[in-house]
Design a protein around this motif. Structure first.
Motif, PDB file in Angstrom:
ATOM      1  N   LYS A   1      69.885 -49.846 -42.871  1.00  0.00           N
ATOM      2  CA  LYS A   1      70.158 -48.402 -42.818  1.00  0.00           C
ATOM      3  C   LYS A   1      70.745 -47.910 -44.125  1.00  0.00           C
ATOM      4  N   ASP A   2      71.529 -48.775 -44.786  1.00  0.00           N
ATOM      5  CA  ASP A   2      72.110 -48.363 -46.075  1.00  0.00           C
ATOM      6  C   ASP A   2      71.025 -48.170 -47.134  1.00  0.00           C
ATOM      7  N   LEU A   3      69.834 -48.734 -46.886  1.00  0.00           N
ATOM      8  CA  LEU A   3      68.723 -48.549 -47.831  1.00  0.00           C
ATOM      9  C   LEU A   3      67.782 -47.431 -47.378  1.00  0.00           C
ATOM     10  N   GLY A   4      68.205 -46.680 -46.364  1.00  0.00           N
ATOM     11  CA  GLY A   4      67.428 -45.501 -45.954  1.00  0.00           C
ATOM     12  C   GLY A   4      66.409 -45.774 -44.873  1.00  0.00           C
ATOM     13  N   ALA A   5      66.374 -46.981 -44.318  1.00  0.00           N
ATOM     14  CA  ALA A   5      65.357 -47.327 -43.317  1.00  0.00           C
ATOM     15  C   ALA A   5      66.008 -47.512 -41.960  1.00  0.00           C
ATOM     16  N   GLY A   6      65.771 -46.614 -41.022  1.00  0.00           N
ATOM     17  CA  GLY A   6      66.376 -46.758 -39.705  1.00  0.00           C
ATOM     18  C   GLY A   6      65.584 -46.112 -38.597  1.00  0.00           C
ATOM     19  N   THR A   7      64.469 -45.505 -38.919  1.00  0.00           N
ATOM     20  CA  THR A   7      63.761 -44.695 -37.929  1.00  0.00           C
ATOM     21  C   THR A   7      62.635 -45.474 -37.250  1.00  0.00           C
ATOM     22  N   VAL A   8      62.662 -45.475 -35.918  1.00  0.00           N
ATOM     23  CA  VAL A   8      61.555 -46.039 -35.146  1.00  0.00           C
ATOM     24  C   VAL A   8      60.932 -44.881 -34.386  1.00  0.00           C
ATOM     25  N   THR A   9      59.658 -44.685 -34.566  1.00  0.00           N
ATOM     26  CA  THR A   9      58.988 -43.602 -33.839  1.00  0.00           C
ATOM     27  C   THR A   9      57.861 -44.169 -32.997  1.00  0.00           C
ATOM     28  N   ILE A  10      57.730 -43.636 -31.812  1.00  0.00           N
ATOM     29  CA  ILE A  10      56.672 -44.052 -30.898  1.00  0.00           C
ATOM     30  C   ILE A  10      55.297 -43.636 -31.418  1.00  0.00           C
ATOM     31  N   ARG A  11      55.306 -42.745 -32.423  1.00  0.00           N
ATOM     32  CA  ARG A  11      54.056 -42.166 -32.913  1.00  0.00           C
ATOM     33  C   ARG A  11      53.100 -43.173 -33.534  1.00  0.00           C
ATOM     34  N   ASN A  12      51.852 -42.764 -33.546  1.00  0.00           N
ATOM     35  CA  ASN A  12      50.800 -43.468 -34.286  1.00  0.00           C
ATOM     36  C   ASN A  12      50.703 -42.982 -35.702  1.00  0.00           C
TER      37      ASN A  12
END
Lengths: 520, 520
Positions: free
Chosen positions: B428-439
């Motif tokens: 998360k400190d590197l900006g990556a934290g999002t999980v989306t159900i989307r395609n």
């Protein structure tokens, strides 16, 4: 708020409020000018002829001559008098590109985006050579390359351009708050006469190295020199690689190379990977006529007492060579021609004589306008004035790209403020209402101002002038904004109308003192 | 907030919260991977070799073969096993540009910025011809040009590109609120399996006209065809002008021309002004080997029970031809190679086998990955599965440019959500934290997903992918963001690590039903 501020400036300057009365524009005339400028505009047709049809208009080039000839002929067609190409003195060599091809062929084929630097020679026909990376911090560093550069392509270190642009759109217009700041500026802030000089840092040693390198390249028989252009994504900002003077030193052929292509080649050679290039650059010099010319033309004055007085308007017609100078300054030249056409089309018989001037040599140092001023009005170094200096009411210039007029710079001429504010009133709906005491420099109103003649440049929206078009290979007709040019021509026509009819001439600042020679 | 939303998704999907326990990443391992990926990175060196050194990597081209050979050799150097170019089936003709020069010579000289359309022939040596404007709304309209086009350069109407960009910087990153919207998306919104098809409008008549025009141009002996490229300011987005198939119909030489150059020529000829061009285009076809190839390589599994199971990671290595495919998809290929290097460098002995695949033919229809899936795992049309389909835990793909990873698309696979959320926690400190159900669609995870194999593409910042680099002549190494690529490689390495060691395979969605053939 703006008005109050201006009033206080005025009162400080001791100017009578009665000036307002004579400067309220006639609504019927304004409407006529607006109808002609906004509804019957020819400004894009003019711009098409100056750019697409004429081609690049580097000072002294055949392209500039084509545009000048067309402009003279068009002014005559519209009924202007005394339209001609008027020599302003010695400029130097004409030059144009007649072939421009370069590619890397090893380690694989890739044609590069590059523009020959102005006034550089072409290659010796179609050439092929390996790229050599030169690392020289001092003149003596060059010695290690002696005997190794014949027939080679030379590349030097250059920083990669600034990173990906996350923050600013390519183009912008003035915000209300930025305009308010300009309107609120005080005379103390106006900053002298405006910059015609060039800042000179402590670059003497760098300059010496560059001069030595340039001579070394010629002596060693380098086939081609690459230099990195400012710009990214295929936009190449151009410059000159040698002087236009007939006495210019010889230089090697030199290509202003897109940053992506330059950095690719540089990375490869610095990694020890052999890069071979092929190129075929042909440039032509023209030395038959070393004179520089401006285009001039007039609508003659009709008032017995005032017809010897002048109102001038203009902008430079010369451009750089990588494109067709759409925004620098096809835009300004087309707007000024269109303003003349509008005034003629509405059947205007001015009291004072109206004269348009389309300058040349601007990009090399405001030469066309500076020499014109010297020839007609006097010497700004000695301040020896000719009689006509007292007979010119004002000069209006346009040279800040395709953006519409948002107002005008007073160049520190406070008494002109309320007059121009009044003249802008009918154009507030078109976005033009700001009068600022500030100076702006770097273009052709400056030599007028330097001789005590009221010379003004309008405030214009910057659009993508700085990011994409100004001096670049992308400064084409496509970058012109039709609505903006129509607006500008309408407002300029109205200013010129008002200046021609005004009882008094535009007030003047104190005459500048004689000054030593300056570098333009 | 994101977690709560995901929990509710989970509970809806009937997934046990116990899954969290086994999916908390080992902090010591994460630190090792971060140290190697962020401090000892080789990703720019890899990217340099895939782009600058190899050149354009059009499917089937010598440039792609150079990059593939280098990748295989590099994977071996790092100690990967089974590294090779694996044929996936018949692709078609190789093709490359070997000379690219075009200019207008009348009414004045100007070299244009243009790229030959992929798989088009060159000119008949150096040619010179007048430009002819063709106005044809129907096939019968072509008749009036019969007998008039031999040796000519052909241009058609095209709208000028969209106006000056005042609103958006060239590049952008995801905002927090945009990421929150993605995180809050529900399974109902996921939108099926992701788009591998292409929207087909009612363009049948337009297509028929284009096909007729193309045949007409060949029959009439047109010397060169100009078409307007998408893009402005020197950026030229490229496409193909003919099929790569060995059975492709003949077409005339065709140049994708910068919009500024195209519009200039078009304005001149439509104004009745003669435009003459010279050009010298040489392209080469390669037909000795019509096979397509992917690069594969492995870190073998070491757990007796799990070593026959697979974790795959990859991205396509092929690019378009106008540049070196820096962001599409040198970035993704370099990141995936770097992720393999990181895992090897930290001395990782995975339980499951880790396999990298660098695809080809992606730009023509995901061919490399689709055929690989068919060859190894089964047929997505009939849903006849091979035994290995049950043994691959997940496939991770990277192909959305140089932007860092901001999270991951679940492709509607809700049970994978909490696992990935857990795996993203240390980043998360590197900006990556999002999980989306989307395609997300249009790249090489889609054929895996279509066969019921968990296939994922990461969410990446878009940067200037849409505005400048994607398929353009400006998609070079320069457009790579070093920090972003290091971050991406670190996160991918960690995901692959976790997938290789996880007790269970990644949960699967319901197996898709057999489907009729689709256009990729």
């Amino acid at each position: 708020m703006k008005k109050n501020l201006l009033l206080s400036v005025l009162l400080t300057a001791g100017v009578s409020i009665n000036m307002f009365a004579q400067d309220a524009p006639d609504p019927a005339i304004v409407q006529k000018i607006r109808d002609e400028g906004l509804k019957n505009s020819k400004v894009m047709e003019i711009a098409f002829n100056l750019t697409d049809v004429s081609g690049p208009r580097l000072s002294g080039s055949p392209g500039l001559k084509r545009a000048q000839d067309w402009a003279v002929s068009q002014l005559k067609t519209w009924g202007m008098v005394n339209a001609n190409r008027e020599a302003w003195g010695k400029f130097g060599k004409g030059w144009e590109v007649q072939k421009n091809y370069a590619a890397i062929t090893v380690p694989y084929y890739h044609a590069i985006i590059a523009i020959p630097k102005a006034w550089t020679p072409g290659t010796n026909g179609a050439i092929k050579g390996d790229v050599v990376y030169i690392k020289a911090d001092t003149i003596t560093d060059l010695e290690k390359y002696r005997g190794k550069l014949a027939g080679k392509v030379v590349i030097l270190d250059a920083k990669p351009p600034v990173e990906i642009n996350f923050t600013k759109p390519d183009a912008s217009r003035y915000t209300d708050s930025a305009l308010n700041v300009m309107a609120a500026a005080t005379p103390q802030e106006s900053g002298g006469r405006g910059g015609i000089g060039q800042r000179r840092g402590n670059f003497a040693s760098l300059l010496a190295l560059r001069t030595a390198l340039s001579a070394f390249e010629v002596k060693e028989g380098v086939a081609l020199v690459l230099s990195q252009a400012r710009g990214t994504d295929g936009t190449v900002f151009t410059t000159n690689g040698a002087s236009y003077r007939d006495t210019a030193r010889a230089v090697a052929p030199e290509l202003e190379t897109s940053s992506e292509d330059y950095q690719r080649i540089l990375r490869l050679v610095k990694a020890g990977i052999k890069v071979t290039m092929e190129a075929d650059i042909k440039t032509e010099f023209f030395t038959n006529d070393l004179q520089g010319y401006n285009v001039v033309g007039e609508i003659p004055g009709t008032d017995a007492k005032l017809k010897d007085q002048l109102v001038m308007l203009g902008g430079h017609l010369d451009s750089w060579h990588g494109a067709t100078g759409g925004t620098d300054n096809g835009a300004g030249a087309a707007v000024m021609m269109e303003a003349m056409r509008i005034l003629k089309a509405i059947g205007f018989k001015p009291k004072r004589t109206i004269r348009i001037a389309l300058w040349s040599g601007e990009e090399q140092g405001l030469f066309g306008s500076k020499n014109y001023v010297t020839n007609h009005f006097g010497d700004s170094q000695t301040m020896e004035l000719k009689s006509d200096q007292a007979k010119i009411s004002a000069y209006y210039n346009l040279d800040n790209g395709t953006g519409k007029i948002r107002g005008i710079y007073l160049q520190g001429n406070a008494p002109a403020g309320p007059i121009f504010q009044s003249w802008l009133n009918p154009f507030k709906d078109l976005g033009a209402g700001t009068v600022t005491i500030r100076n702006t420099g770097s273009t052709d109103h400056v030599p007028f101002d330097a001789l005590g003649i009221p010379g003004f440049q309008f405030i214009q929206d910057s659009m993508d002038y700085g990011s994409r078009t100004h001096h670049s290979n992308q400064d084409t007709y496509d970058k012109l904004s039709e609505d903006d040019l129509k607006q500008a021509a309408t407002i300029v026509a109205s200013f010129v109308y008002n200046t021609a009819q005004r009882t008094d001439m535009i007030p003047r600042k104190e005459l500048p003192k004689p000054s030593p020679p300056r570098t333009f």
